[in-house]
Write a protein that holds these residues in place. Structure first.
Motif, PDB file in Angstrom:
ATOM      1  N   SER A  73       5.061   7.927  -4.095  1.00  0.00           N
ATOM      2  CA  SER A  73       4.632   9.106  -4.459  1.00  0.00           C
ATOM      3  C   SER A  73       4.731  10.176  -3.450  1.00  0.00           C
ATOM      4  O   SER A  73       4.365   9.641  -2.277  1.00  0.00           O
ATOM      5  CB  SER A  73       3.306   8.914  -5.026  1.00  0.00           C
ATOM      6  N   SER A  74       5.458  11.315  -3.671  1.00  0.00           N
ATOM      7  CA  SER A  74       5.168  12.173  -2.515  1.00  0.00           C
ATOM      8  C   SER A  74       4.068  13.091  -2.258  1.00  0.00           C
ATOM      9  O   SER A  74       3.956  13.834  -1.278  1.00  0.00           O
ATOM     10  CB  SER A  74       6.598  13.102  -2.840  1.00  0.00           C
ATOM     11  N   ILE A  95       0.756  11.560  -2.413  1.00  0.00           N
ATOM     12  CA  ILE A  95      -0.513  10.646  -2.204  1.00  0.00           C
ATOM     13  C   ILE A  95      -0.360  10.417  -0.649  1.00  0.00           C
ATOM     14  O   ILE A  95       0.602   9.957  -0.164  1.00  0.00           O
ATOM     15  CB  ILE A  95      -0.390   9.431  -2.953  1.00  0.00           C
ATOM     16  N   TYR A  96      -1.368  11.080  -0.088  1.00  0.00           N
ATOM     17  CA  TYR A  96      -1.283  10.975   1.275  1.00  0.00           C
ATOM     18  C   TYR A  96      -2.422   9.916   1.992  1.00  0.00           C
ATOM     19  O   TYR A  96      -2.303   9.443   3.150  1.00  0.00           O
ATOM     20  CB  TYR A  96      -1.739  12.331   2.146  1.00  0.00           C
ATOM     21  N   VAL A  97      -3.135   9.564   1.204  1.00  0.00           N
ATOM     22  CA  VAL A  97      -4.223   8.777   1.691  1.00  0.00           C
ATOM     23  C   VAL A  97      -3.895   7.349   1.290  1.00  0.00           C
ATOM     24  O   VAL A  97      -3.794   6.761   0.244  1.00  0.00           O
ATOM     25  CB  VAL A  97      -5.641   8.987   1.287  1.00  0.00           C
ATOM     26  N   GLN A  98      -3.986   6.324   2.499  1.00  0.00           N
ATOM     27  CA  GLN A  98      -3.794   4.891   2.273  1.00  0.00           C
ATOM     28  C   GLN A  98      -5.131   4.247   1.680  1.00  0.00           C
ATOM     29  O   GLN A  98      -6.281   4.426   2.310  1.00  0.00           O
ATOM     30  CB  GLN A  98      -3.229   4.162   3.469  1.00  0.00           C
ATOM     31  N   HIS A 158       0.835  -1.224  -0.128  1.00  0.00           N
ATOM     32  CA  HIS A 158       0.047  -0.083   0.111  1.00  0.00           C
ATOM     33  C   HIS A 158       0.801   1.186   0.092  1.00  0.00           C
ATOM     34  O   HIS A 158       0.537   2.318   0.465  1.00  0.00           O
ATOM     35  CB  HIS A 158      -0.890   0.022   1.194  1.00  0.00           C
ATOM     36  N   ASN A 159       2.014   1.171  -0.495  1.00  0.00           N
ATOM     37  CA  ASN A 159       2.818   2.268  -0.528  1.00  0.00           C
ATOM     38  C   ASN A 159       2.618   3.460  -1.504  1.00  0.00           C
ATOM     39  O   ASN A 159       3.292   4.313  -1.761  1.00  0.00           O
ATOM     40  CB  ASN A 159       4.258   2.026  -0.406  1.00  0.00           C
ATOM     41  N   ASN A 160       1.862   2.960  -2.474  1.00  0.00           N
ATOM     42  CA  ASN A 160       1.372   3.933  -3.469  1.00  0.00           C
ATOM     43  C   ASN A 160       2.353   4.381  -4.347  1.00  0.00           C
ATOM     44  O   ASN A 160       2.666   5.673  -4.604  1.00  0.00           O
ATOM     45  CB  ASN A 160       0.506   5.137  -2.920  1.00  0.00           C
ATOM     46  N   PHE A 191      -6.397   1.586   2.859  1.00  0.00           N
ATOM     47  CA  PHE A 191      -7.271   0.812   3.978  1.00  0.00           C
ATOM     48  C   PHE A 191      -7.663   1.773   4.811  1.00  0.00           C
ATOM     49  O   PHE A 191      -7.879   1.485   6.002  1.00  0.00           O
ATOM     50  CB  PHE A 191      -6.616  -0.295   4.375  1.00  0.00           C
ATOM     51  N   TYR A 192      -7.154   3.314   4.634  1.00  0.00           N
ATOM     52  CA  TYR A 192      -7.177   4.216   5.893  1.00  0.00           C
ATOM     53  C   TYR A 192      -7.879   5.404   4.965  1.00  0.00           C
ATOM     54  O   TYR A 192      -7.534   6.440   4.931  1.00  0.00           O
ATOM     55  CB  TYR A 192      -5.941   4.721   6.299  1.00  0.00           C
ATOM     56  N   THR A 193      -9.233   5.036   4.727  1.00  0.00           N
ATOM     57  CA  THR A 193      -9.769   6.130   4.246  1.00  0.00           C
ATOM     58  C   THR A 193     -10.808   6.721   5.550  1.00  0.00           C
ATOM     59  O   THR A 193     -11.663   5.961   5.867  1.00  0.00           O
ATOM     60  CB  THR A 193     -10.849   5.863   2.896  1.00  0.00           C
TER      61      THR A 193
END
Lengths: 489, 243
Positions: free
Chosen positions: B66-67, B69-72, B61-63, B74-76
């Motif tokens: 990208s510097s 993208i702040y939202v994971q 889930h490291n996306n 599973f964490y919305t």
């Protein structure tokens, strides 16, 4: 085998000389650590009490949770845990390198500076000069005092290691030397970032990073060094597997520095930072598996010793807590779990589990082994050791249970937006009471410990042959008590 | 254990300890033998593999480092409960409401720059409200989302000179949701349009523009202002395509 395991007169003489050379610093650190442990327990108990009954002493600013809790953590981490760890570290290095300590005086002077710093830090927090940064609550400028006195206490292990009189490097040596040099790195990095104007978000990140790194880069290696020393010593067996032990070491060495940001999942950090930290926390479980397998296999067939030998019992309990800590920390690194536990009692419990359940219990094991050797007298009473163990064990298990169940319940309540926030606070009251019980048990257990340690310090220990065992009449060896043959089984 | 070697000179001060006892504690101690070299064992290996898999899942889930993208995944954050307190059962919710709700979640990625209200930050980040790029055709929007923008850029008569990251790391569905969201929430839609962009349309955009370099203003202006991405219209209630 029999050549290797024979105790010779020269061995004994050499060991005695080494123990003698470190006895003053070691006992200095152990006794002052014990005193701080007592102070920390007191603050811990009071702060738990404040959470449950906030109105208690509400008019006294010195007894507010916001001061008691940081004071408790500072005393626990810097006063007790680190000091005890440094004592163990010095002894282990001297023993493992087979080099006598020549700088005992300098170490003790630096030790006084450290104690002064801890005292000042706790006092400053207590009168309201704290900073509310977890584990770095003391006023900003004080970090130099800690860093300098640490260096003055610990640099000596490097020359000792360089002139070591042993062939290959024993696994505990990796761990202690690692811990010795890692602490300055993490401590200075975190403090420079926080004090020298890193962006506020980054400063928060550095503080979180510091907490998990102090656990994985300092507490864990020292505790593992102890375990890898005590278990083969008591069992009279060689370590099961050297490669496995090294796997554990390198896993920790490579990965520990990446942990910490999982605490900020959902926070103002690019998503990859918590993801990477979470992954590192889970990968570290490899070190947990490697260590536990290794120690259990070393002990295999001689587990009965743990009923009798205080050192072994505390150490193995500490290692069990290490495994539990690793699993819980790993579990809460999953975003789906972490987002529930993140802001609950869980995190405080997790930190306490690391410092008290895992590190301190292992260190108690080391102390029960070391102190008779450096003071020349035996622990006064097996009964007291037994009480120390059981009260600590129940205390810490209560704390773990409470924080897990309580954390899940509280976090679940908070995430439920149909409920008012106050409900989540109200519902967590029960668990807060559990926390008081836990600290009460731990407090009692430490009374026995501090009392015994004081006697040993004053040279008032039992003057007899043979170790003090948890069960059975004193004077017998643990093996005899457990009914095992003295040599390799 | 009883015969003590009295020759040892332990040099303890009187009263601290006695030579005899000191000797015993050290003497009964066992020798540290050279470590063994046993193999690891299957259980340990399986447990280690589990740790690796678990770490891999989290790491997944490291996306893409990208510097921005702040939202994971599973964490919305959960959306606040609806006014009447009870969230309607899933089946009763119109497709478009769910689509917009999901779009709003994806829009969490954009709020750092374009702000939750879509008004941007004057001089730094352009607004989405009142922007001809949002109000216009969907082909330009799809192109922007896939490759990002760099360099001087004009929005609603104001010029900006920053960089808009590419969002090609997001799935087609998520891009479709967020574009729908900004069009319906912030845009002023031309007569007769519902502002919906479907996954199928973003797939088409990927065909056209996927893998292209970052846009500059000139490149985007070359796309006709009202060009729409091809794709069937959908029923807002059910989400089914309308023939």
């Amino acid at each position: 085998m029999s050549d290797n395991s024979q105790v010779t007169a020269e061995d004994v003489q050499e060991r005695a000389g080494i123990d003698r050379s470190v006895r003053f610093p070691v006992m200095f650190f152990f006794t002052s650590a014990a005193v701080w442990l007592f102070v920390a327990t007191l603050f811990g108990f009071l702060s738990a009490l404040k959470l449950a009954v906030p109105a208690l002493w509400a008019d006294c600013q010195f007894l507010g949770y916001g001061r008691l809790f940081p004071a408790h953590m500072t005393a626990l981490v810097y006063g007790w845990a680190m000091q005890a760890g440094i004592g163990v570290m010095l002894w282990l290095v001297a023993r493992l390198t087979r080099v006598e300590m020549t700088k005992a005086k300098a170490v003790i002077v630096a030790g006084h500076v450290w104690n002064f710093a801890v005292g000042l830090a706790v006092f400053a927090i207590w009168i309201g000069k704290g900073r509310s940064i977890p584990w770095l609550d003391f006023p900003g400028w004080m970090w130099m005092l800690f860093a300098l006195s640490y260096l003055m206490m610990v640099v000596w292990v490097i020359p000792m290691f360089r002139v070591r009189r042993t062939g290959d490097v024993y696994i505990s040596e990796y761990y202690v030397i690692g811990a010795a040099v890692w602490f300055p790195w993490i401590f200075i990095t975190a403090n420079v970032l926080i004090n020298r104007g890193a962006a506020p978000v980054m400063a928060a990140g550095a503080a979180g990073w510091f907490v998990t790194n102090l656990i994985y880069f300092w507490f864990a290696p020292i505790a593992l060094a102890v375990a890898y020393y005590i278990v083969p010593k008591i069992a009279g067996r060689p370590i099961f597997s050297y490669p496995l032990a090294k796997l554990g070491f390198w896993t920790l060495a490579i990965l520990a520095g990446w942990t910490g940001f999982q605490r900020f999942m959902g926070g103002p950090f690019p998503a990859w930072m918590p993801a990477l930290s979470g992954a590192a926390t889970l990968f570290i479980l490899i070190a947990v598996v490697a260590t536990c397998t290794n120690l259990l296999m070393t002990l295999k067939g001689r587990q009965k010793l743990w009923e009798y030998s205080p050192s072994l019992r505390f150490t193995m309990f500490g290692m069990l807590m290490f495994a539990i800590y690793g699993v819980l920390a790993g579990m809460s690194s999953f975003f789906s779990v972490g987002k529930v536990l993140q802001f609950s009692h869980f995190l405080v419990g997790l930190d306490t589990l690391a410092v008290y359940g895992f590190f301190s219990m292992t260190i108690f094991g080391a102390m029960y082994f070391i102190v008779p050797r450096v003071t020349g007298c035996e622990w006064v009473s097996g009964g007291m050791i037994r009480w120390h163990f059981w009260f600590s064990a129940y205390g810490i298990l209560t704390l773990v249970g409470v924080m897990l169940v309580g954390g899940l319940a509280q976090g679940g309540n908070m995430a439920d937006l149909d409920q008012r926030f106050a409900v989540s606070v109200g519902n967590s009251q029960g668990y807060v009471i559990g926390r008081i019980c836990a600290w009460f048990l731990i407090g009692i257990s430490n009374l026995w410990f501090v009392y015994q340690m004081g006697l040993m310090f004053l040279g008032k220990g039992r003057k007899s042959e043979g170790p003090t065992l948890i069960h059975g009449e004193p004077g017998k060896s643990a093996e005899a008590a457990a009914g095992l043959n003295p040599e390799n089984a | 254990m009883s015969d003590h070697d009295h020759d040892q000179n332990l040099d303890y001060e009187a009263g601290t300890a006695s030579v005899v006892d000191m000797h015993d504690a050290v003497k009964r101690e066992k020798v540290l033998q050279p470590s063994g070299h046993e193999p690891m064992g299957v259980t340990a290996l399986v447990l280690c593999a589990m740790a690796l898999i678990g770490g891999g899942i989290v790491f997944g889930h490291n996306n893409g480092f990208s510097s921005s993208i702040y939202v994971q995944d599973f964490y919305t954050p959960e959306p606040p409960p609806s006014e009447d307190g009870a969230a309607a059962a899933d089946e009763n919710v119109a497709w478009i409401d769910k689509w917009m709700k999901d779009g709003k979640k994806v829009y969490n990625n954009c709020i750092a720059c374009h702000q939750p209200d879509g008004l941007g930050a004057p001089g730094q980040f352009p607004p989405l409200v009142g922007s001809e790029w949002v109000d216009g055709g969907t082909e330009r929007l799809g192109a922007i989302m896939l490759n990002g923008i760099a360099g001087p850029f004009t929005v609603a008569g104001q010029s900006y000179n920053q960089a808009m990251p590419a969002w090609n790391g997001l799935s087609d569905e998520k891009i479709a949701q967020v574009v729908t969201y900004i069009r319906r929430e912030f845009g002023t839609l031309p007569e007769g349009q519902d502002g919906v962009v479907t996954t199928e349309m973003i797939e088409a955009a990927r065909e056209l523009y996927g893998g292209k370099p970052t846009w500059d203003e000139g490149g985007l202006l070359a796309i006709p202002e009202d060009a729409m991405l091809p794709g069937a219209k959908v029923d807002l209630q059910t989400g089914e395509p309308i023939q």
